[in-house]
Each structure stands twice: as C-alpha cells, then as structure tokens.
Design an enzyme around this catalytic site. Structure first.
Site, PDB file in Angstrom:
ATOM      1  CB  ALA A 142      45.707  33.950  54.667  1.00  0.00           C
ATOM      2  N   GLY A 143      45.031  30.655  53.792  1.00  0.00           N
ATOM      3  CA  GLY A 143      45.474  29.797  53.295  1.00  0.00           C
ATOM      4  C   GLY A 143      44.734  28.455  53.204  1.00  0.00           C
ATOM      5  CE  LYS A 198      42.562  40.427  52.225  1.00  0.00           C
ATOM      6  NZ  LYS A 198      43.273  39.455  51.957  1.00  0.00           N
ATOM      7  CG  ASN A 245      45.969  34.379  45.063  1.00  0.00           C
ATOM      8  OD1 ASN A 245      45.858  36.414  45.098  1.00  0.00           O
ATOM      9  ND2 ASN A 245      46.537  33.773  43.877  1.00  0.00           N
ATOM     10  CB  THR A 246      48.412  30.410  47.432  1.00  0.00           C
ATOM     11  OG1 THR A 246      49.257  31.297  47.769  1.00  0.00           O
ATOM     12  CG2 THR A 246      49.139  29.951  46.973  1.00  0.00           C
TER      13      THR A 246
END
Lengths: 257, 66
Positions: free
Chosen positions: A184-185, A97, A206-207
């Site tokens: 992301a996000g 990635k 992920n987060t």
C-alpha cells in the site's frame, strides 16, 4: 538473480518478490502485467457475482500463479473470517490477506481486529498475510497469532504517496522474523527498490501499476527495481562518509609527478 | 416461494436446489461460491441443498482487488 534466493511464505517458496494487485485495471492487461512483472502471487477480492456475460478474472490469471484473496470490505474480525472461509471454498488455496478497515477516508487497517482474525484463521489452517499499520508490538502479536507474513503499509491505500512510514517499517525488518511485505502506498519503482535495499522481503503494488500510462511496462519496471533492491541488500551497501570526500581514483602517479 | 438472492427478492419453485438456482440464474458454477443465511455451503452440497422460504442467498466470485 540467484535462483537459490527464495521467499518462503507459509511453507510455499517463491522466486519473485513482487506481489501484484489486480484492482483498477482491465482483465485483458492482467496476464501481461503478471508476465512482465514476473509476479508469482496476485491478489483478488471477493464480491457479489454477476451473471450473464461475466468474464471472470480467474480466466485471465495463468496457471501456476498463487492467488492471494483479500478480505477487503471487512469492518471487523468476524467479517474478515467470514470472507476468508468463503474465499477458501472457491478452491484456490489457503493464502489469505487479512484486511480489516473501518475508516472510510484514509482506509487505515484496524490492527486489533486484524490480530483477532489472524489468530482464528491461522488455527483453521489459513496462511495468513496480515495487512497492518507498522507497529512493532502489533507485528509481534500477529506473529504470535500465527501470521505467515506481515504487510505493513507504506502510505494510505491507493495514494502512490511513497514511503511515509519508512522508519517504522525499518524497525519491523529489524525485529520480526516472518517475511515483511511492504504493501500500500508505494507509487514508484524507486520506492520499491528502497524498501528492498532496507531488507524488506517483498513488495506488493497495485495502484502504482494500475494507474500508470503503460501498465505492463510499469510492472516490468517494478520487477527490475525489486530485483535491484534485493541484490543491493544481499550485496551489502557501501559505507557513507559525510564529513569529507574519498577519492575513488589513486592519489599517486599524477602526470606532474 | 420467496427468497433473496444478492439482495434482490426472487420468487422460485418450492424444492429448488441451490445448484439449480445458481445455474438457472446464469452464474458460472465453477467460479462462484454461495452462502445461505450467512453460512457458507460446500460446493459438493449444492445439489442436495434445498432452499427454504425466506432464504437469504449470497453468490460471490473473485474480482480484481489489492
């Protein structure tokens, strides 16, 4: 889920459309999150190794799961290429990635350097998955450079802000032929479901999982949301009427007739 | 002789191989990859790779990340 509905990235087939990140939570929860999330690909980062008593993350990733090393920490194409080559020497496959970031506040990817790194690494046989700001021209250049997939951001990394770039991701889905993996996000399963309904090929999170109250349960919620969104996309969404209602029950045979 | 390992100066015996250094410092050989002076070294070469004075060595491994 239809088992014939495969996601193919760089010639490798996946049944799951959920790519899980492994940052910001304990190694002990990684295998549970993979299992509950049904993920078949998990991202990792490359950093200076620790010595005594180091419990390596690879000890917690079940066999058969595809590793997706990222080039986090790279500030330009040259550093991304260096990290990618090192990651491949660890013997965990050809997926990489590409993540090139030189903005330390919003962590936005440098699309130009990402194209350069993609071109070099694709020539070396890497299966490049390019993290990018969703710009159609850049996405086309990434495909020309040999990217196996493009990974447009929904919002800045780690924010859980949701689909800030939704309409631009929609353009990529419409125009780009390699898999579009929204990365992301994304903060909620409903947002993952929404981009899958739009026709995204996969979601990476992920987060949203790492900062949830119950990590394996949230991984399960993402799994179900991604499947639901994919099925809705394959089914074809029902039509929308905005100027009046449309009865769902028959308009004849009422009691009073 | 002096070398640098992950940013820290280290005094090692002359003739030390990369493999001896990695194992001697307590790294898990199967889980790490090394770079000497910004050049990646193939694992199959670690045993034969004799370190030189001033070598700048990075030993890296996978960690959690997105």
């Amino acid at each position: 889920m239809n088992s014939n509905d495969k996601l193919t990235i760089g010639g490798t087939e996946f049944t799951s459309r959920f790519i899980l990140g492994s940052g910001k939570y304990s190694h002990e929860l990684i295998s549970a999150a993979i299992e509950r999330g049904g993920a078949e690909m998990i991202t990792v980062a490359l950093r200076r190794a620790n010595t005594s008593g180091d419990d390596n993350i690879l000890n917690h990733i079940p066999k058969g799961i595809t590793l997706l090393p990222n080039t986090s920490g790279a500030r330009d194409a040259k550093e991304a290429i260096r990290i990618a080559r090192l990651a491949r020497e660890l013997g965990c496959g050809d997926f990489i990635k590409i993540e090139v970031i030189r903005d330390s506040k919003y962590l936005l990817p440098d699309n130009n350097e990402t194209i350069k790194a993609t071109e070099a690494l694709a020539k070396e046989g890497f299966k490049v998955m390019a993290y990018m700001y969703p710009d159609l021209n850049v996405a086309r250049d990434l495909v020309s450079a040999g990217a196996s997939s493009v990974m447009p951001l929904a919002a800045p990394i780690g924010t859980n802000m949701g689909l800030a770039t939704k309409e631009f991701i929609r353009i990529l889905i419409d125009e780009i032929d390699v898999p579009i993996i929204v990365d992301a996000g994304i903060g909620r399963p409903s947002e993952a479901c929404q981009v899958m309904e739009m026709g995204a090929d996969a979601v990476m999170a992920n987060t949203a999982v790492a900062t949830a109250g119950d990590i394996p349960l949230m991984a399960d919620a993402f799994r179900q949301a991604i499947i639901a969104g994919r099925q809705a996309y394959l089914a074809g969404l029902g039509r929308v009427i905005t100027d009046k209602a449309a009865a769902s029950s028959p308009l004849t045979g009422f009691l009073g007739e | 002789m002096n070398i640098t390992l992950n940013g820290e100066r280290l005094d090692i015996a002359e003739g030390t191989s990369l493999e001896s250094l990695i194992e001697g410092q307590g790294f898990e050989l199967a889980r790490v990859i090394a770079e000497v002076d910004e050049h990646v070294v193939s694992k199959s070469d670690y045993d034969d790779y004799i370190l030189h004075e001033g070598a700048d060595i990075l030993v890296l491994s996978f960690v959690g990340g997105g």
